[in-house]
Design a protein around this motif. Structure first.
Motif, PDB file in Angstrom:
ATOM      1  N   LEU A 259       0.868  -1.167   0.000  1.00 38.71           N
ATOM      2  CA  LEU A 259       0.000   0.000   0.000  1.00 38.71           C
ATOM      3  C   LEU A 259       0.911   1.226   0.000  1.00 38.71           C
ATOM      4  N   GLY A 260       0.599   2.214  -0.833  1.00 36.04           N
ATOM      5  CA  GLY A 260       1.442   3.401  -0.926  1.00 36.04           C
ATOM      6  C   GLY A 260       0.706   4.655  -0.497  1.00 36.04           C
ATOM      7  N   PHE A 261       1.297   5.406   0.414  1.00 36.00           N
ATOM      8  CA  PHE A 261       0.739   6.683   0.886  1.00 36.00           C
ATOM      9  C   PHE A 261       1.696   7.804   0.487  1.00 36.00           C
ATOM     10  N   GLY A 262       1.194   8.805  -0.218  1.00 31.98           N
ATOM     11  CA  GLY A 262       2.009   9.984  -0.516  1.00 31.98           C
ATOM     12  C   GLY A 262       2.196  10.822   0.733  1.00 31.98           C
ATOM     13  N   LEU A 263       3.387  11.394   0.905  1.00 34.80           N
ATOM     14  CA  LEU A 263       3.662  12.226   2.071  1.00 34.80           C
ATOM     15  C   LEU A 263       3.077  13.618   1.875  1.00 34.80           C
ATOM     16  N   ARG A 264       2.507  14.173   2.949  1.00 39.02           N
ATOM     17  CA  ARG A 264       1.859  15.478   2.890  1.00 39.02           C
ATOM     18  C   ARG A 264       2.794  16.620   3.269  1.00 39.02           C
ATOM     19  N   HIS A 265       3.983  16.298   3.792  1.00 38.03           N
ATOM     20  CA  HIS A 265       4.893  17.347   4.251  1.00 38.03           C
ATOM     21  C   HIS A 265       6.259  17.179   3.620  1.00 38.03           C
ATOM     22  N   VAL A 412       3.517   0.265   2.879  1.00 36.56           N
ATOM     23  CA  VAL A 412       3.099  -0.761   3.837  1.00 36.56           C
ATOM     24  C   VAL A 412       3.207  -2.124   3.179  1.00 36.56           C
ATOM     25  N   GLU A 413       3.848  -3.053   3.849  1.00 39.07           N
ATOM     26  CA  GLU A 413       3.966  -4.414   3.319  1.00 39.07           C
ATOM     27  C   GLU A 413       2.752  -5.231   3.732  1.00 39.07           C
ATOM     28  N   VAL A 414       2.084  -5.828   2.738  1.00 31.09           N
ATOM     29  CA  VAL A 414       0.902  -6.643   2.983  1.00 31.09           C
ATOM     30  C   VAL A 414       1.230  -8.082   2.608  1.00 31.09           C
TER      31      VAL A 414
END
Length: 422
Positions: A259-265, A412-414
């Motif tokens: 799962l990939g989350f873009g960083l907001r900062h 995140v590793e799933v």
């Protein structure tokens, strides 16, 4: 799109990268002392200054043109500036309660006291009629600085709208109106992250007087101290519930993946660095995501997601543990795999939706590569705020310019789903 993924994205919609408001101060905290070249030391009460006192203070200041070439702006329209070494004030942040206000609002859910945030008063600015500040970012001369805090005193003035911008969004603060409507002694404040651009519109009448602080985390590091108490952020519990529901769906990444989350900062990066060292520096909503993942016992790391366009506009996506600059390589062959091209720690990824279908917006061609390709689901928008770019010579049937665009992201590793056997 599944309901749980929609809730995750809605929960993580971009939060404002600032907080602002007013704060009551005691009269005995309102005295400012400064010196002039001609008449020595002077003092001024910042809650009830006279026009002559404000003009004298303005004259004692260095004239600066923030956001513009110094020669372009007439002297009478420039802001007045005093370095922190040139004045002293009885105003004290420790006695205002602003530490908790900034910690809880700006840092989203961290119960931060002044023992966890260090401030450094670095300048005084005064703006007269016609003065303005062009769009600019405050200079962070240390990687440990995470933001800035401006304190605006209630000197009578009109105009001077403060505009804050980040990621093509804008927020406006009207300190003049905010402070003029109060019947008790107040200061206005705005705290914002170091990636935010600030602009101050022209003062129409009167004078605005402002103190500016740099904000650091304590303990000599880039992150809050180990003794900091963390309180659930405003969206932490709902994010945890939605993410757990999403991953419990047997149709989501049945063979495992990311799962990939873009960083907001924004965070400081340098060539060849291992990006996971930034994990202790995460702030705001980025930090809250990691707390949710830790609570769900999900392994995560920071990686660089590269969009690699080589010869003939072929596109591939690569996750890497390091900042990679292919412009330093003499030869880059188009048939090279991820690891051969970028070094150990690089791997191909294929964007899919939550049902395992190819994400057509981010299609990649991996047919000529022998390496495995791992599925990844984009949980929040990419590119991230922190990104890198390099160009290189790509050799295939002919020599072409290749472009390597990278975004620091949280991965995140799933694990593969275990299908019960009956």
């Amino acid at each position: 799109m599944s309901d749980s993924l929609a809730r995750i994205r809605a929960t993580l919609d971009v939060r404002p990268p600032y907080c602002s408001g007013t704060c009551e101060i005691a009269v005995e905290q309102s005295t400012l002392f400064y010196s002039t070249a001609t008449s020595g030391a002077r003092k001024i009460n910042l809650l009830s200054p006279t026009q002559d006192q404000l003009e004298s203070l303005h004259e004692a200041c260095q004239r600066v043109a923030y956001g513009h070439d110094h020669e372009e702006i007439p002297k009478n329209l420039k802001a007045g500036r005093l370095d922190a070494t040139a004045f002293a004030t009885q105003f004290s942040l420790e006695n205002t309660g602003l530490a908790n206000a900034v910690g809880q609002s700006l840092l989203e859910g961290m119960a931060v006291g002044w023992d966890s945030i260090r401030s450094e008063l670095y300048e005084l600015n005064i703006y007269g009629a016609g003065s303005f500040v062009g769009p600019h970012k405050s200079a962070a001369n240390s990687n440990k600085i995470f933001g800035f805090l401006d304190i605006v005193f209630p000197t009578a003035h009109t105009g001077g709208i403060c505009s804050l911008r980040n990621n093509e969004r804008e927020w406006r603060i009207d300190f003049a109106t905010m402070l003029s409507e109060s019947q008790i002694p107040l200061v206005g404040y705005a705290a914002y992250f170091n990636e935010v651009e600030r602009e101050i519109g022209a003062i129409i009448s009167g004078h605005r007087l402002m103190l500016s602080y740099k904000l650091y985390f304590t303990s000599g590091g880039d992150s809050p101290s180990a003794t900091m108490i963390f309180a659930p952020g405003p969206f932490e519990l709902s994010l945890k519930t939605a993410l757990a529901e999403f991953l419990n769906d047997p149709k989501v990444l049945p063979n495992g993946g990311y799962l990939g989350f873009g960083l907001r900062h924004q965070y400081p990066v340098s060539p060849e660095m291992r990006v996971d060292i930034l994990r202790s520096s995460l702030k705001g909503s980025d930090a809250i995501i990691t707390r949710v993942l830790d609570g769900l016992l999900l392994p995560w790391s920071l990686r660089v997601l590269y969009r690699d366009r080589g010869s003939h506009s072929e596109q591939t996506f690569v996750l890497h543990k390091f900042i990679s600059d292919l412009s330093r390589k003499d030869v880059v062959w188009s048939h090279w795999g991820a690891g051969e091209k970028m070094g150990p720690g690089a791997e191909f990824v294929r964007f899919v939706d939550e049902f395992g279908n190819d994400d057509e917006k981010r299609a990649g061609d991996y047919s000529k590569y022998p390496e495995d390709v791992i599925d990844i689901i984009q949980m929040t928008e990419m590119p991230s705020v922190t990104n890198v770019h390099s160009q290189y010579l790509a050799y295939g049937n002919e020599v072409m310019i290749g472009n390597l665009h990278g975004d620091i992201c949280l991965v995140v590793e799933v694990s593969a789903k275990v299908i019960p056997v009956y």
